[in-house]
Design an enzyme around this catalytic site. Structure first.
Site, PDB file in Angstrom:
ATOM      1  N   CYS A  55       0.824  -1.231   0.000  1.00 42.56           N
ATOM      2  CA  CYS A  55       0.000   0.000   0.000  1.00 42.56           C
ATOM      3  C   CYS A  55       0.843   1.259   0.000  1.00 42.56           C
ATOM      4  CB  CYS A  55      -0.923   0.005   1.212  1.00 42.56           C
ATOM      5  SG  CYS A  55      -1.920  -1.467   1.296  1.00 42.56           S
ATOM      6  N   ASN A  91     -10.052  -1.121  -1.853  1.00 41.31           N
ATOM      7  CA  ASN A  91      -8.618  -0.888  -1.613  1.00 41.31           C
ATOM      8  C   ASN A  91      -7.821  -1.438  -2.796  1.00 41.31           C
ATOM      9  OD1 ASN A  91      -5.955  -1.052  -0.765  1.00 41.31           O
ATOM     10  ND2 ASN A  91      -6.431  -1.873   1.266  1.00 41.31           N
ATOM     11  N   HIS A 120      -3.788   6.737   1.199  1.00 37.72           N
ATOM     12  CA  HIS A 120      -4.096   5.411   0.672  1.00 37.72           C
ATOM     13  C   HIS A 120      -5.519   5.063   1.082  1.00 37.72           C
ATOM     14  CE1 HIS A 120      -4.190   1.218  -0.042  1.00 37.72           C
ATOM     15  NE2 HIS A 120      -4.113   0.882   1.233  1.00 37.72           N
TER      16      HIS A 120
HETATM   17  O1  UT7 Z   1      -4.338  -1.586   2.889  1.00 37.05           O
HETATM   18  C1  UT7 Z   1      -3.762  -1.572   4.173  1.00 37.05           C
HETATM   19  C2  UT7 Z   1      -4.107  -2.716   4.959  1.00 37.05           C
HETATM   20  N1  UT7 Z   1      -5.464  -2.932   5.335  1.00 37.05           N
HETATM   21  C3  UT7 Z   1      -6.125  -2.170   6.199  1.00 37.05           C
HETATM   22  O2  UT7 Z   1      -5.729  -1.108   6.571  1.00 37.05           O
HETATM   23  C4  UT7 Z   1      -7.404  -2.704   6.776  1.00 37.05           C
HETATM   24  C5  UT7 Z   1      -7.503  -2.430   8.243  1.00 37.05           C
HETATM   25  N2  UT7 Z   1      -8.604  -3.093   8.923  1.00 37.05           N
HETATM   26  C6  UT7 Z   1      -9.905  -2.909   8.620  1.00 37.05           C
HETATM   27  O3  UT7 Z   1     -10.220  -2.186   7.697  1.00 37.05           O
HETATM   28  C7  UT7 Z   1     -10.953  -3.570   9.493  1.00 37.05           C
HETATM   29  O4  UT7 Z   1     -10.321  -4.183  10.596  1.00 37.05           O
HETATM   30  C8  UT7 Z   1     -11.814  -4.638   8.738  1.00 37.05           C
HETATM   31  C9  UT7 Z   1     -12.751  -3.925   7.778  1.00 37.05           C
HETATM   32  C10 UT7 Z   1     -10.941  -5.608   7.987  1.00 37.05           C
HETATM   33  C11 UT7 Z   1     -12.674  -5.409   9.745  1.00 37.05           C
HETATM   34  O5  UT7 Z   1     -13.491  -4.521  10.470  1.00 37.05           O
HETATM   35  P1  UT7 Z   1     -13.569  -4.630  12.055  1.00 37.05           P
HETATM   36  O6  UT7 Z   1     -14.510  -3.601  12.489  1.00 37.05           O
HETATM   37  O7  UT7 Z   1     -12.156  -4.550  12.588  1.00 37.05           O
HETATM   38  O8  UT7 Z   1     -14.210  -6.055  12.267  1.00 37.05           O
HETATM   39  P2  UT7 Z   1     -13.599  -7.346  13.017  1.00 37.05           P
HETATM   40  O9  UT7 Z   1     -12.472  -7.932  12.249  1.00 37.05           O
HETATM   41  O10 UT7 Z   1     -13.370  -6.990  14.447  1.00 37.05           O
HETATM   42  O11 UT7 Z   1     -14.810  -8.344  12.936  1.00 37.05           O
HETATM   43  C12 UT7 Z   1     -16.074  -8.058  13.566  1.00 37.05           C
HETATM   44  C13 UT7 Z   1     -17.062  -9.147  13.171  1.00 37.05           C
HETATM   45  C14 UT7 Z   1     -16.505 -10.548  13.362  1.00 37.05           C
HETATM   46  O12 UT7 Z   1     -17.572 -11.384  13.791  1.00 37.05           O
HETATM   47  P3  UT7 Z   1     -17.736 -11.748  15.364  1.00 37.05           P
HETATM   48  O13 UT7 Z   1     -16.464 -12.438  15.750  1.00 37.05           O
HETATM   49  O14 UT7 Z   1     -17.921 -10.430  16.056  1.00 37.05           O
HETATM   50  O15 UT7 Z   1     -18.950 -12.607  15.370  1.00 37.05           O
HETATM   51  C15 UT7 Z   1     -16.116 -10.974  11.952  1.00 37.05           C
HETATM   52  O16 UT7 Z   1     -16.162 -12.369  11.760  1.00 37.05           O
HETATM   53  O17 UT7 Z   1     -17.389  -9.033  11.786  1.00 37.05           O
HETATM   54  C16 UT7 Z   1     -17.194 -10.302  11.144  1.00 37.05           C
HETATM   55  N3  UT7 Z   1     -16.802 -10.053   9.752  1.00 37.05           N
HETATM   56  C17 UT7 Z   1     -17.706  -9.876   8.776  1.00 37.05           C
HETATM   57  N4  UT7 Z   1     -19.059  -9.906   8.766  1.00 37.05           N
HETATM   58  C18 UT7 Z   1     -19.666  -9.671   7.601  1.00 37.05           C
HETATM   59  C19 UT7 Z   1     -15.555  -9.944   9.236  1.00 37.05           C
HETATM   60  N5  UT7 Z   1     -15.629  -9.677   7.916  1.00 37.05           N
HETATM   61  C20 UT7 Z   1     -16.956  -9.644   7.619  1.00 37.05           C
HETATM   62  C21 UT7 Z   1     -17.663  -9.420   6.420  1.00 37.05           C
HETATM   63  N6  UT7 Z   1     -19.014  -9.445   6.454  1.00 37.05           N
HETATM   64  N7  UT7 Z   1     -17.041  -9.172   5.263  1.00 37.05           N
END
Ligand code: UT7
Length: 335
Positions: free
Chosen positions: A115, A291, A261
Site C-alpha cells: 500500500c 482498496n 491510501h
Molecule cells: O491496505 C492496508 C491494509 N489494510 C487495512 O488497513 C485494513 C484495516 N482493517 C480494517 O479495515 C478492518 O479491521 C476490517 C474492515 C478488515 C474489519 O473490520 P472490524 O470492524 O475490525 O471487524 P472485526 O475484524 O473486528 O470483525 C467483527 C465481526 C466478526 O464477527 P464476530 O467475531 O464479532 O462474530 C467478523 O467475523 O465481523 C465479522 N466479519 C464480517 N461480517 C460480515 C468480518 N468480515 C466480515 C464481512 N461481512 N465481510
C-alpha cells in the site's frame, strides 16, 4: 535547482463492477456490514476468466499519463512499477510493462512496498532525478487482487476490501527557482509486524514451495489482523504527517489536499479527526474502488486533477500504511 514534477497522470480500472450485494452470492456478508465498517460500496475486478495482469492495467493507465505529459514512450528513461500482485512470480511486472509499451532496453524496476508503493516509488523517483540517474520516470501502481482472494466466508474480512486497478504518473526533473515538486518525504518500515498482513505462499522457505495441503489450509490467500492494522494505521499516519510537514517546514494548514491510501474510509476519517483536518481536504474514493493497494493514491490523484480540485500551486500530502509494515508520506507542490 532541479525539482521532480508530475507532468501527467492516468488511471485505469477494469469495467467489471462488483457491488457489495454481488459478494453475498459467495460469502456470508452484507452491504450494510461492508458500508458501515469500510465505506466501500463497490469495486472493480478483472474478468473472472483471468488473463489480465497488473501490467495490462498499468499499460492503460500509462498510455493516458504519457499522453497528458506529452511524452512518447521513448521519452521514458526509467519505469518504477509498484505492485503486490505481480503478473507472474518473476520477472517483475515493470519488465512486462516495458515490453508492452514497445520499449527496447529502458530500465524497469519493481518495488514491493504494497500500500505504500506510490510513496516509496515517488521518493525513489525523486532520488533518481536529483542524482542525475534518470530525468523522465514513469511511476506505475497497479494491482490485480481479485484473482487471489478467498471468496468463501473464511476469507470475507479481506475479500470485501480489495479491488483491481492502476494509476500512473510521469515524473520529470525540471529546473525551477520555485519551491515546487517533491518538497519532503518520510519513509518507514517495521518488519517485526510482517505477519499481521501477509500472503505466505508460494514460499522458498518451504520445500516444496507449495503443496495441496497448504492450499487447502488457505495459506496462499492474504492474511490480515485487521484490527491491529487499523489501529496502527491511524496512529502512524498521523505521526508521519507531522514528521513530513516538519521536514518541509510547513504546517497542516499549508496543505490544500491530503491524498491518503484508500484502505478503509474509517481509517481516513479517524486520521483526519486526530489532526483536526476539514473533511473536504481529505480525498477519498474507496466507496467506488475498494482498496487497490499500490494503485489507490495515483488513482485518487488522477481523479482529483481531473475534477480540477488540484490546481496550479496546490500543495498535496500523500500518505499510506500497509504490509511490511511500511508507511510514509510525501509533500508535493504543483507548479
Ligand atoms: O491496505 C492496508 C491494509 N489494510 C487495512 O488497513 C485494513 C484495516 N482493517 C480494517 O479495515 C478492518 O479491521 C476490517 C474492515 C478488515 C474489519 O473490520 P472490524 O470492524 O475490525 O471487524 P472485526 O475484524 O473486528 O470483525 C467483527 C465481526 C466478526 O464477527 P464476530 O467475531 O464479532 O462474530 C467478523 O467475523 O465481523 C465479522 N466479519 C464480517 N461480517 C460480515 C468480518 N468480515 C466480515 C464481512 N461481512 N465481510
Amino acid at each position: 535547482m532541479k525539482q521532480t514534477m508530475i507532468k501527467g497522470t492516468g488511471r485505469y480500472v477494469p469495467p467489471r463492477v462488483v457491488t457489495n450485494h454481488d459478494l453475498t452470492q459467495w460469502m456470508d456478508t452484507s452491504d450494510e456490514w461492508i458500508r458501515q465498517r469500510t465505506g466501500i460500496e463497490e469495486r472493480r475486478w478483472v474478468s473472472a476468466e483471468g488473463g489480465i495482469g497488473p501490467s495490462d492495467l498499468g499499460l492503460q493507465a500509462s498510455k493516458i499519463a504519457l499522453n497528458r505529459a506529452e511524452w512518447t514512450h521513448e521519452d521514458v528513461d526509467l519505469i518504477i512499477f509498484a505492485t503486490l500482485s505481480p503478473d507472474i512470480y518473476f520477472p517483475g511486472s515493470g519488465c512486462l510493462l516495458q515490453h508492452k509499451l514497445g520499449l527496447d532496453s529502458t530500465p524497469a524496476l519493481d518495488i514491493r512496498q504494497q500500500c505504500t508503493g506510490f510513496i516509496y516509488g515517488l521518493t525513489l523517483a525523486d532520488a533518481f532525478i536529483r542524482s542525475g540517474h534518470a530525468n523522465r520516470i514513469l511511476l506505475v501502481g497497479a494491482e490485480v487482487q481479485s484473482t487471489a482472494i478467498d471468496l468463501s466466508t473464511r476469507g470475507r474480512d479481506i475479500a470485501v476490501l480489495f479491488g483491481d486497478g492502476a494509476g500512473a504518473a510521469c515524473l520529470e526533473g525540471v529546473e525551477t527557482a520555485e519551491a515546487a515538486g517533491v518538497l519532503a518525504s518520510a519513509l518507514h518500515a517495521q518488519g517485526e509486524f510482517a505477519n499481521i498482513l501477509m500472503m505466505e505462499l508460494p514460499s522458498h522457505k518451504l520445500n516444496p514451495i507449495i503443496t495441496e495441503e497448504m492450499v487447502r489450509a488457505g495459506r496462499h490467500y492474504p492474511f490480515m489482523d485487521g484490527r491491529t492494522v487499523f489501529k496502527t494505521a491511524v496512529r502512524k499516519l498521523a505521526q508521519v504527517t507531522k514528521e513530513v510537514l516538519k521536514k518541509a517546514n510547513l504546517t497542516v494548514e499549508d496543505i490544500d489536499f491530503f491524498i491518503p491510501h484508500q484502505a478503509n474510509l474509517r481509517i481516513n476519517q479517524a486520521f483526519a479527526k486526530l489532526l483536526n483536518l476539514p473533511e473536504e481536504k481529505v480525498i477519498n474514493n474507496i466507496q467506488r474502488y475498494g482498496n487497490t493497494t499500490a494503485a489507490s493514491i495515483p488513482i485518487a490523484l488522477d481523479e482529483a486533477i481531473e475534477r480540477q480540485c488540484i490546481q496550479s500551486k496546490s500543495t498535496v500530502l500523500f500518505l499510506a500504511l500497509g504490509a511490511g509494515l511500511t508507511w510514509g508520506a510525501v509533500v508535493y507542490r504543483f507548479l
